[in-house]
Design a protein around this motif. Structure first.
Motif, short mmCIF file in Angstrom:
data_model
loop_
_atom_site.label_atom_id
_atom_site.label_comp_id
_atom_site.label_asym_id
_atom_site.label_seq_id
_atom_site.Cartn_x
_atom_site.Cartn_y
_atom_site.Cartn_z
N ALA A 88 0.81 -1.22 0.00
CA ALA A 88 0.00 0.00 0.00
C ALA A 88 0.84 1.26 0.00
CB ALA A 88 -0.93 0.01 1.22
N ASP A 89 2.12 1.16 0.38
CA ASP A 89 2.96 2.35 0.53
C ASP A 89 4.34 2.11 -0.08
OD1 ASP A 89 1.08 3.82 2.49
OD2 ASP A 89 1.47 1.92 3.52
N GLY A 90 4.92 3.16 -0.69
CA GLY A 90 6.26 3.06 -1.25
C GLY A 90 6.42 3.96 -2.46
N LEU A 91 7.30 3.56 -3.38
CA LEU A 91 7.61 4.35 -4.57
C LEU A 91 7.38 3.52 -5.83
CD1 LEU A 91 11.02 5.80 -3.34
CD2 LEU A 91 8.84 7.04 -3.42
N VAL A 92 7.09 4.20 -6.92
CA VAL A 92 6.90 3.52 -8.20
C VAL A 92 7.51 4.37 -9.29
CG1 VAL A 92 4.61 4.53 -8.52
CG2 VAL A 92 5.22 2.46 -9.78
N LEU A 93 8.11 3.71 -10.29
CA LEU A 93 8.66 4.39 -11.46
C LEU A 93 8.23 3.65 -12.70
CD1 LEU A 93 10.59 6.42 -12.90
CD2 LEU A 93 12.44 4.79 -12.45
N HIS A 111 22.95 3.38 -3.26
CA HIS A 111 23.28 4.05 -2.00
C HIS A 111 22.03 4.36 -1.16
CE1 HIS A 111 22.17 7.35 -4.67
NE2 HIS A 111 22.05 8.13 -3.61
N LEU A 112 20.85 4.29 -1.78
CA LEU A 112 19.62 4.58 -1.06
C LEU A 112 19.02 3.33 -0.40
CD1 LEU A 112 17.92 6.99 -3.62
CD2 LEU A 112 19.11 7.58 -1.50
N ALA A 113 19.59 2.14 -0.72
CA ALA A 113 19.15 0.88 -0.10
C ALA A 113 17.65 0.63 -0.29
CB ALA A 113 19.50 0.86 1.39
N LEU A 114 17.14 0.94 -1.48
CA LEU A 114 15.74 0.67 -1.78
C LEU A 114 15.57 -0.80 -2.18
CD1 LEU A 114 14.99 3.81 -4.00
CD2 LEU A 114 14.45 3.49 -1.57
N THR A 115 14.36 -1.31 -2.01
CA THR A 115 14.04 -2.65 -2.48
C THR A 115 13.41 -2.50 -3.86
OG1 THR A 115 13.63 -3.41 -0.22
CG2 THR A 115 12.74 -4.76 -2.03
N VAL A 116 14.23 -2.70 -4.91
CA VAL A 116 13.78 -2.48 -6.29
C VAL A 116 13.12 -3.75 -6.82
CG1 VAL A 116 14.46 -1.82 -8.62
CG2 VAL A 116 15.63 -0.81 -6.64
N THR A 117 11.88 -3.62 -7.24
CA THR A 117 11.12 -4.76 -7.77
C THR A 117 10.63 -4.45 -9.17
OG1 THR A 117 10.34 -5.35 -5.55
CG2 THR A 117 9.14 -6.29 -7.42
N PRO A 118 11.21 -5.10 -10.20
CA PRO A 118 10.71 -4.89 -11.56
C PRO A 118 9.48 -5.76 -11.84
CG PRO A 118 12.61 -6.34 -11.61
CD PRO A 118 12.41 -5.95 -10.16
N VAL A 119 8.49 -5.21 -12.51
CA VAL A 119 7.30 -5.97 -12.91
C VAL A 119 7.06 -5.76 -14.40
CG1 VAL A 119 6.27 -5.81 -10.61
CG2 VAL A 119 5.71 -4.09 -12.32
N ALA A 141 12.45 12.04 -2.46
CA ALA A 141 13.07 11.84 -1.15
C ALA A 141 12.88 10.42 -0.64
CB ALA A 141 12.50 12.84 -0.14
N PRO A 142 13.46 9.42 -1.34
CA PRO A 142 13.31 8.02 -0.91
C PRO A 142 13.87 7.78 0.48
CG PRO A 142 14.25 8.17 -3.12
CD PRO A 142 14.28 9.55 -2.55
N ARG A 143 13.23 6.86 1.18
CA ARG A 143 13.69 6.47 2.52
C ARG A 143 14.34 5.09 2.44
NH1 ARG A 143 8.72 9.20 3.53
NH2 ARG A 143 7.51 7.28 3.35
N PRO A 144 15.44 4.88 3.12
CA PRO A 144 16.15 3.59 3.06
C PRO A 144 15.21 2.41 3.34
CG PRO A 144 17.46 5.18 4.27
CD PRO A 144 16.12 5.82 4.04
N GLY A 145 15.30 1.41 2.48
CA GLY A 145 14.55 0.18 2.70
C GLY A 145 13.16 0.15 2.11
N GLU A 146 12.62 1.29 1.69
CA GLU A 146 11.25 1.24 1.18
C GLU A 146 11.22 0.65 -0.22
OE1 GLU A 146 9.13 4.92 0.90
OE2 GLU A 146 10.88 6.02 0.22
#
Length: 342
Positions: free
Chosen positions: A134-139, A315-323, A285-290
């Protein structure tokens, strides 16, 4: 047929309507398992004329849902490129156009779903991630490019997505336009030799006699005469102008192939595209781990910009998930909408 219509409605439909294609998926209401699929032409709600958009939606829906099953569809949810998100209100122009076209397509085919929802493609893309967060970032980086911060399954802030004329930096359109610009610069002497000059000319159907030699951009000795360069430009510009501007995105795959062949100009275009997409994400403004869910022809699994983007964001330690696309997310939102009291 059972007289209890709600009992009979055990299916949902999810739509992913992007700048290049429209995909429809029929799935079970209870288990989300895919039962049918269909594809058709572009589904951008702002760039595709309304009647044409309705035709593309109807074509994809007709393929995905056989006529005997249409009465069993409980909910339909569509994610549309060019459509604003739900917090912008029902009168947002893209949402109005998408809903009008979708309603028309459903009525044409005899669908009587009790719930029909229109979403932006960023909402359905984010919902596609495992567990439907429900929460996070998308590109999204396909023909266009846009990033968003998602909270409670709706965008709270966006970055990019300003369309081919004003933005979409790092997108397929941006890359394809850069390919044509590089070809023109090579032809008039402002830019370095590149295999893109020949590749772009061939794709646009220029006369073979005006194209640079096959070795142009590969070896330092391949000559391209001034006379042929002038003729090349004289043919290239009208060929580009005769097509809708968004068709410049068609040339993006040429850049990917040229970069794989170690063309320096193509490689620099892709590096700059990755840099601009990184900038689009960091503006939020990504947050680490999101989580960061990514999709589109450039970032889907095995997409050409997935690795360079991931490296730039490390360096931002994001969890990148490609779909692959937003249709599974649209299915998830359709199932959720039908089960959520209104």
């Amino acid at each position: 047929m059972n007289s209890d219509l709600n009992q009979d409605r055990d299916l949902v439909v999810g739509l992913d309507a992007g700048g290049t294609r429209t995909r429809a998926v029929l799935a079970g209401l209870d288990d989300g398992r895919t039962r049918g699929e269909g594809t058709a032409g572009p589904g951008n709600a702002l760039t595709v004329p309304g009647p044409e958009l309705a035709d593309h939606l109807a074509e994809a829906l007709a393929q995905a849902v056989p006529e005997p099953l249409r009465g069993r569809v409980a909910a339909v949810a569509g994610g549309f490129a060019g459509t604003g998100h739900q917090r912008q209100g029902a009168d947002e122009p893209g949402r109005v156009r998408a809903r009008t076209a979708l309603s028309g397509a459903l009525a044409r085919l005899g669908f009587t779903a009790t719930t029909v929802e229109v979403h932006s493609d960023i909402e359905t893309t984010f919902a596609t991630a495992p567990g439907h967060p429900a929460d996070g970032l998308v590109l999204v980086a396909g023909t266009g490019a846009v990033a968003a911060r998602i909270a409670a399954r709706a965008p709270t802030a966006t970055s990019g997505g300003d369309g081919w004329l004003l933005g979409d930096d790092g997108s397929g359109f941006w890359i394809g336009r850069a390919a044509v610009r590089s070809a023109l610069r090579a032809a008039d002497g402002r830019g370095a030799p590149t295999v893109l000059a020949r590749a772009v000319g061939r794709e646009l159907g220029l006369p073979p006699g005006v194209l640079p030699p096959e070795a142009y951009g590969v070896t330092d000795t391949a000559a391209w005469s001034a006379v042929l360069r002038t003729a090349y430009r004289a043919h290239l510009l009208p060929a580009v102008m005769d097509r809708p501007p968004v068709r410049l995105a068609d040339h993006a795959p040429l850049v990917v192939r040229a970069a794989e062949e170690k063309d320096a100009v193509a490689g620099e275009i892709l590096r700059e595209a990755a840099r601009r997409l990184t900038e689009t994400v960091t503006a939020l403004a990504p947050r680490p781990g999101e989580p960061l869910v990514v999709t589109g022809g450039l970032l889907a699994p095995h997409g050409p910009l997935l690795t360079p983007l991931t490296e730039r964001l490390a360096h931002l330690a994001l969890t990148v998930t490609p779909v692959s696309d937003g249709s599974p997310g649209a299915v998830a939102l359709a199932r959720l909408a039908h089960r959520t009291p209104r």
